[in-house]
Write a protein that holds these residues in place. Structure first.
Motif, PDB file in Angstrom:
ATOM      1  N   ALA A  68      21.076  14.359 -10.325  1.00 30.62           N
ATOM      2  CA  ALA A  68      22.112  13.517 -10.920  1.00 30.62           C
ATOM      3  C   ALA A  68      21.484  12.393 -11.731  1.00 30.62           C
ATOM      4  O   ALA A  68      20.544  11.726 -11.263  1.00 30.62           O
ATOM      5  N   GLU A  69      22.001  12.193 -12.929  1.00 31.27           N
ATOM      6  CA  GLU A  69      21.563  11.063 -13.748  1.00 31.27           C
ATOM      7  C   GLU A  69      22.378   9.835 -13.371  1.00 31.27           C
ATOM      8  O   GLU A  69      23.615   9.869 -13.337  1.00 31.27           O
ATOM      9  N   VAL A  70      21.687   8.744 -13.084  1.00 32.00           N
ATOM     10  CA  VAL A  70      22.354   7.503 -12.699  1.00 32.00           C
ATOM     11  C   VAL A  70      22.850   6.793 -13.955  1.00 32.00           C
ATOM     12  O   VAL A  70      22.070   6.469 -14.852  1.00 32.00           O
ATOM     13  N   GLU A  71      24.153   6.543 -14.005  1.00 31.72           N
ATOM     14  CA  GLU A  71      24.767   5.886 -15.162  1.00 31.72           C
ATOM     15  C   GLU A  71      25.105   4.424 -14.901  1.00 31.72           C
ATOM     16  O   GLU A  71      25.177   3.625 -15.838  1.00 31.72           O
ATOM     17  N   ASP A  72      25.312   4.077 -13.637  1.00 34.92           N
ATOM     18  CA  ASP A  72      25.704   2.698 -13.322  1.00 34.92           C
ATOM     19  C   ASP A  72      25.367   2.429 -11.855  1.00 34.92           C
ATOM     20  O   ASP A  72      25.066   3.347 -11.090  1.00 34.92           O
ATOM     21  N   ALA A  73      25.436   1.160 -11.485  1.00 32.58           N
ATOM     22  CA  ALA A  73      25.117   0.768 -10.109  1.00 32.58           C
ATOM     23  C   ALA A  73      25.786  -0.556  -9.797  1.00 32.58           C
ATOM     24  O   ALA A  73      26.071  -1.363 -10.699  1.00 32.58           O
ATOM     25  N   ASP A  74      26.065  -0.763  -8.508  1.00 34.18           N
ATOM     26  CA  ASP A  74      26.476  -2.094  -8.058  1.00 34.18           C
ATOM     27  C   ASP A  74      25.479  -2.537  -6.994  1.00 34.18           C
ATOM     28  O   ASP A  74      24.340  -2.066  -6.981  1.00 34.18           O
ATOM     29  N   ALA A  75      25.875  -3.407  -6.090  1.00 30.96           N
ATOM     30  CA  ALA A  75      24.917  -3.935  -5.119  1.00 30.96           C
ATOM     31  C   ALA A  75      24.534  -2.928  -4.044  1.00 30.96           C
ATOM     32  O   ALA A  75      23.506  -3.103  -3.373  1.00 30.96           O
ATOM     33  N   SER A 119       0.825  -1.204   0.000  1.00 34.08           N
ATOM     34  CA  SER A 119       0.000   0.000   0.000  1.00 34.08           C
ATOM     35  C   SER A 119       0.862   1.257   0.000  1.00 34.08           C
ATOM     36  O   SER A 119       0.582   2.221  -0.729  1.00 34.08           O
ATOM     37  N   TRP A 120       1.929   1.264   0.809  1.00 34.21           N
ATOM     38  CA  TRP A 120       2.818   2.427   0.852  1.00 34.21           C
ATOM     39  C   TRP A 120       3.439   2.698  -0.517  1.00 34.21           C
ATOM     40  O   TRP A 120       3.541   3.858  -0.939  1.00 34.21           O
ATOM     41  N   ARG A 121       3.837   1.642  -1.199  1.00 28.35           N
ATOM     42  CA  ARG A 121       4.471   1.822  -2.513  1.00 28.35           C
ATOM     43  C   ARG A 121       3.475   2.295  -3.564  1.00 28.35           C
ATOM     44  O   ARG A 121       3.861   2.960  -4.523  1.00 28.35           O
ATOM     45  N   GLU A 122       2.211   1.939  -3.366  1.00 21.90           N
ATOM     46  CA  GLU A 122       1.197   2.456  -4.295  1.00 21.90           C
ATOM     47  C   GLU A 122       0.996   3.956  -4.107  1.00 21.90           C
ATOM     48  O   GLU A 122       0.801   4.695  -5.069  1.00 21.90           O
ATOM     49  N   ILE A 123       1.059   4.403  -2.846  1.00 25.07           N
ATOM     50  CA  ILE A 123       0.890   5.825  -2.554  1.00 25.07           C
ATOM     51  C   ILE A 123       2.144   6.617  -2.917  1.00 25.07           C
ATOM     52  O   ILE A 123       2.061   7.709  -3.484  1.00 25.07           O
ATOM     53  N   CYS A 124       3.299   6.075  -2.579  1.00 32.41           N
ATOM     54  CA  CYS A 124       4.588   6.759  -2.802  1.00 32.41           C
ATOM     55  C   CYS A 124       5.562   5.767  -3.422  1.00 32.41           C
ATOM     56  O   CYS A 124       6.311   5.093  -2.713  1.00 32.41           O
ATOM     57  N   PRO A 125       5.568   5.646  -4.756  1.00 30.77           N
ATOM     58  CA  PRO A 125       6.390   4.623  -5.418  1.00 30.77           C
ATOM     59  C   PRO A 125       7.881   4.716  -5.102  1.00 30.77           C
ATOM     60  O   PRO A 125       8.578   3.701  -5.155  1.00 30.77           O
ATOM     61  N   ASP A 126       8.379   5.907  -4.758  1.00 29.13           N
ATOM     62  CA  ASP A 126       9.812   6.064  -4.512  1.00 29.13           C
ATOM     63  C   ASP A 126      10.212   5.789  -3.064  1.00 29.13           C
ATOM     64  O   ASP A 126      11.383   5.959  -2.704  1.00 29.13           O
ATOM     65  N   ILE A 127       9.276   5.381  -2.221  1.00 32.06           N
ATOM     66  CA  ILE A 127       9.628   5.161  -0.823  1.00 32.06           C
ATOM     67  C   ILE A 127      10.699   4.087  -0.694  1.00 32.06           C
ATOM     68  O   ILE A 127      10.653   3.047  -1.367  1.00 32.06           O
ATOM     69  N   LEU A 169      18.821  -1.166  -7.433  1.00 25.96           N
ATOM     70  CA  LEU A 169      19.694  -0.086  -7.886  1.00 25.96           C
ATOM     71  C   LEU A 169      19.879  -0.119  -9.404  1.00 25.96           C
ATOM     72  O   LEU A 169      19.966   0.937 -10.046  1.00 25.96           O
ATOM     73  N   GLN A 170      19.931  -1.317  -9.984  1.00 31.10           N
ATOM     74  CA  GLN A 170      20.018  -1.417 -11.444  1.00 31.10           C
ATOM     75  C   GLN A 170      18.816  -0.750 -12.112  1.00 31.10           C
ATOM     76  O   GLN A 170      18.938  -0.122 -13.165  1.00 31.10           O
ATOM     77  N   ALA A 171      17.660  -0.864 -11.473  1.00 29.27           N
ATOM     78  CA  ALA A 171      16.438  -0.281 -12.033  1.00 29.27           C
ATOM     79  C   ALA A 171      16.475   1.248 -12.036  1.00 29.27           C
ATOM     80  O   ALA A 171      15.657   1.892 -12.708  1.00 29.27           O
ATOM     81  N   LYS A 172      17.412   1.831 -11.291  1.00 27.30           N
ATOM     82  CA  LYS A 172      17.516   3.291 -11.239  1.00 27.30           C
ATOM     83  C   LYS A 172      18.424   3.860 -12.321  1.00 27.30           C
ATOM     84  O   LYS A 172      18.493   5.087 -12.477  1.00 27.30           O
ATOM     85  N   ILE A 173      19.110   2.996 -13.048  1.00 27.91           N
ATOM     86  CA  ILE A 173      19.994   3.484 -14.116  1.00 27.91           C
ATOM     87  C   ILE A 173      19.155   4.198 -15.176  1.00 27.91           C
ATOM     88  O   ILE A 173      18.128   3.694 -15.625  1.00 27.91           O
ATOM     89  N   GLY A 174      19.590   5.379 -15.524  1.00 24.72           N
ATOM     90  CA  GLY A 174      18.866   6.195 -16.492  1.00 24.72           C
ATOM     91  C   GLY A 174      17.958   7.230 -15.864  1.00 24.72           C
ATOM     92  O   GLY A 174      17.526   8.176 -16.534  1.00 24.72           O
ATOM     93  N   ARG A 175      17.655   7.066 -14.573  1.00 23.94           N
ATOM     94  CA  ARG A 175      16.805   8.035 -13.882  1.00 23.94           C
ATOM     95  C   ARG A 175      17.632   9.227 -13.387  1.00 23.94           C
ATOM     96  O   ARG A 175      18.842   9.112 -13.176  1.00 23.94           O
TER      97      ARG A 175
END
Length: 466
Positions: A450-457, A307-315, A392-398
Motif C-alpha cells: 500500500a502506498e501511504v497518501e496521508d497520516a495523522d498522529a 544501533s538497532w536502527r542502523e542495522i534495521c532502519p524500519d524497526i 507517520l508523516q515521514a512515511k507518506i509516499g512510501r
C-alpha cells in the motif's frame, strides 16, 4: 427399499451442553481462554455466543490492577444477572474470598491457567451429555478453538515471571517462569500457520527470559537442535512458510532489553522477523527504576536503539510507561520526557500508577497526588503523540506491506474501503492503515503493498499498489 430399523432401546442423543465465555485482560489470558474452550469442546460441549443459550458461563478475569479487578467483578455480576450459572477463573481467581463476598452465587472459582480445575468445575455444574460413540470422534488439538481472527494468532511460549517489580503481582498470580519446550512451541506455530495464520504474535510475561528455567535445553526439530532460547526460537520461527510459500509475520512482545536481544535485530533486517519490538521500559529516571526494582540502564538503551536502527532502519519499537510512581519528582518526570525525546519510540502507551493489593510499591513513601499524575500523563501523551505524528508523516509516499484486518461494504459509489496494519502495528494496541478503493476480492488476512497518501498522529491512509 429402506432396510433401516429402530432398536427397541434406542434413545435420542441429548443435546450438547453449551458453555459461554467472557475473557478479560491481556492476550496471555485470551490464550488461556482458547485452551479451556478447546478442552471443553473435546469433552462434548458446544460454545454459546450469548448468555441466554449457555448452560454455564465462564468469566476469565484480570487481577493486575485494582481497576481491572473492578471490571472483572462487574463482568461476573453481569453474567450472574444474565445467566445465573457462573464459574470464575483467571488472575483474580486467586482472590476467591473477595469474589465470593461480592458475588456469593458464583458456582466455582479457580486461579490463572488452572485448566484442569476449570474443566472439572464445568463437568460438575453442567455435566456433559456425551453419546456412546464420543471416543470415536477425533479430539481437537489444544489450539483448535481461536478467539482471534483466523489470520493472526497469539503464541504463548512461557508462563509466569522471575522478576519482583515493586508495582506488579504477576509472580504471585501466575508463579515463577515456566517455559514450554521449544519443539512444542514450534509445532504449535507450524500448525497455526498451516491453518491460515499469517501473523504470529509471540507472548509471555518475559519473552527475553524464555528457557532460563530449563537451562535453555535443546530439542530435536527438523534435523536441528534448537535451544529453548529467544534467539533460537526467533530463528526457527523465521523458517516457517504459509501455504502460499510466504514467511508469516512474526512479532515479538514483552521483550526485556537483555543483551541477547541485539541478536534478533539482524533477523529483522533479513526479513525473517517482523521489524517490531514491544519492550516494557516503564520509566527512564534511574531513581524511579531503582524504586520499581527494575534495571536502570537507560543510557545504554539509547545507544542500543541507535544501533538497532542502523542495522534495521524500519524497526518499530513500542513501549509503555508508568507516571506518578511513588516518589517520582518533577525532575524524574522531566528526565523521562527528555529520554523519550531522544529515544523517539514509534508507539507509546502510558498508565497512571495505581496501587495493587499485595504489591510492594504500596508501602513506598511520597505518593504522587492524583492531579499531578493526570497532569504528567497529559504531558507525556502530548510529547509521544507529536513524535508519532512526525514519524507517520515521514512515511507518506512510501509503499509498505499491510495485512488486512477488515474489508468494508461498498459505499453509494461502489467504492470499498479496508482496514489493515503495517508491520509497525500490532493488533488492538497500535495504529491502523485505512485503504480506499480496494478490490472486491480482498479478504481479511491478505497482505498487500500500500502506498501511504496521508497520516495523522496514530494512523496511516493509503491505496493498494501492485
Amino acid at each position: 427399499m429402506n432396510t433401516a430399523t429402530t432398536l427397541p432401546d434406542q434413545k435420542k442423543v441429548a443435546p450438547q451442553k453449551k458453555v459461554g465465555m467472557v475473557s478479560l485482560g491481556c492476550p496471555k489470558a485470551l490464550v488461556d481462554s482458547e485452551r479451556i474452550l478447546t478442552r471443553l469442546r473435546a469433552d462434548g460441549y458446544a460454545m454459546s455466543p450469548d448468555y441466554a443459550g449457555a448452560d454455564v458461563v465462564l468469566v476469565n478475569t484480570c487481577g493486575f490492577l485494582d481497576s481491572a479487578k473492578e471490571e472483572s467483578l462487574a463482568a461476573i455480576g453481569e453474567a450472574i444477572s444474565e445467566n445465573g450459572r457462573v464459574i470464575v477463573t483467571g488472575c483474580m481467581g486467586e482472590e476467591a474470598d473477595a469474589i465470593r463476598a461480592a458475588h456469593p452465587a458464583v458456582l466455582a472459582v479457580t486461579g490463572a491457567h488452572q485448566y484442569e480445575q476449570v474443566v472439572e468445575a464445568v463437568h460438575e455444574h453442567a455435566p456433559p451429555t456425551q453419546g456412546p460413540f464420543v471416543d470415536l470422534i477425533p479430539q481437537p488439538s489444544e489450539h483448535d478453538i481461536k478467539l482471534t481472527p483466523r489470520h493472526y494468532s497469539y503464541l504463548k511460549i512461557s508462563e509466569g515471571c522471575n522478576h519482583s517489580c515493586a508495582f506488579c503481582i504477576i509472580p504471585d498470580l501466575r508463579g515463577k517462569l515456566a517455559s514450554r519446550r521449544i519443539d512444542a512451541v514450534l509445532r504449535e506455530a507450524e500448525k497455526l500457520v498451516a491453518a491460515g495464520t499469517q501473523e504470529l504474535l509471540v507472548i509471555s510475561q518475559d519473552t527475553s527470559a524464555y528457557g532460563v528455567d530449563t537451562r535453555h535445553e535443546t530439542r530435536p526439530w527438523k534435523g536441528r537442535e534448537p535451544r529453548a532460547h529467544m534467539t533460537d526460537l526467533a530463528r526457527e520461527l523465521g523458517q516457517l512458510r504459509t501455504a502460499q510459500g510466504n514467511a508469516p509475520w512474526v512479532r515479538l512482545h514483552y521483550v526485556y532489553p537483555y543483551p541477547h536481544v541485539d541478536k534478533v535485530i539482524p533477523l529483522m533486517a533479513e526479513g525473517l522477523l517482523t521489524p517490531y519490538l514491544d519492550i516494557p521500559f516503564q520509566h527512564a529516571a534511574p531513581s524511579v527504576l531503582k524504586r520499581m526494582k527494575r534495571p536502570a540502564n537507560e543510557a545504554k538503551v539509547l545507544e542500543r536503539l541507535k544501533s538497532w536502527r542502523e542495522i534495521c532502519p524500519d524497526i518499530a519499537v513500542r513501549s509503555s510507561f508508568v507516571v506518578g510512581f511513588p516518589g517520582e519528582t518533577e525532575e524524574d518526570f522531566q528526565y523521562l520526557i527528555d529520554w523519550l525525546e531522544e529515544a523517539q519510540l514509534d508507539r507509546v502507551g502510558a498508565f497512571r500508577f495505581e496501587p495493587v493489593e499485595g504489591a510492594q510499591a504500596n508501602s513506598l513513601p511520597d505518593p504522587v497526588p492524583e492531579e499531578v499524575k493526570e497532569e504528567r500523563y497529559a504531558r507525556l501523551m502530548e510529547v509521544t503523540e507529536r513524535i508519532s505524528a512526525a514519524k507517520l508523516q515521514a512515511k507518506i509516499g512510501r509503499t509498505l506491506p499491510v495485512i488486512i484486518d477488515e474489508v468494508g461494504e461498498p459505499d453509494e459509489d461502489g467504492d470499498i474501503g479496508a482496514t489493515g496494519r503495517s508491520q509497525a502495528d500490532a493488533p488492538e494496541i497500535d495504529g491502523a492503515v485505512y485503504l480506499r478503493n480496494v478490490p472486491a476480492a480482498l479478504r481479511a488476512g491478505d497482505i498487500v503493498n500500500a502506498e501511504v497518501e496521508d497520516a495523522d498522529a496514530h494512523d496511516l491512509f493509503g491505496v493498494i499498489r501492485q
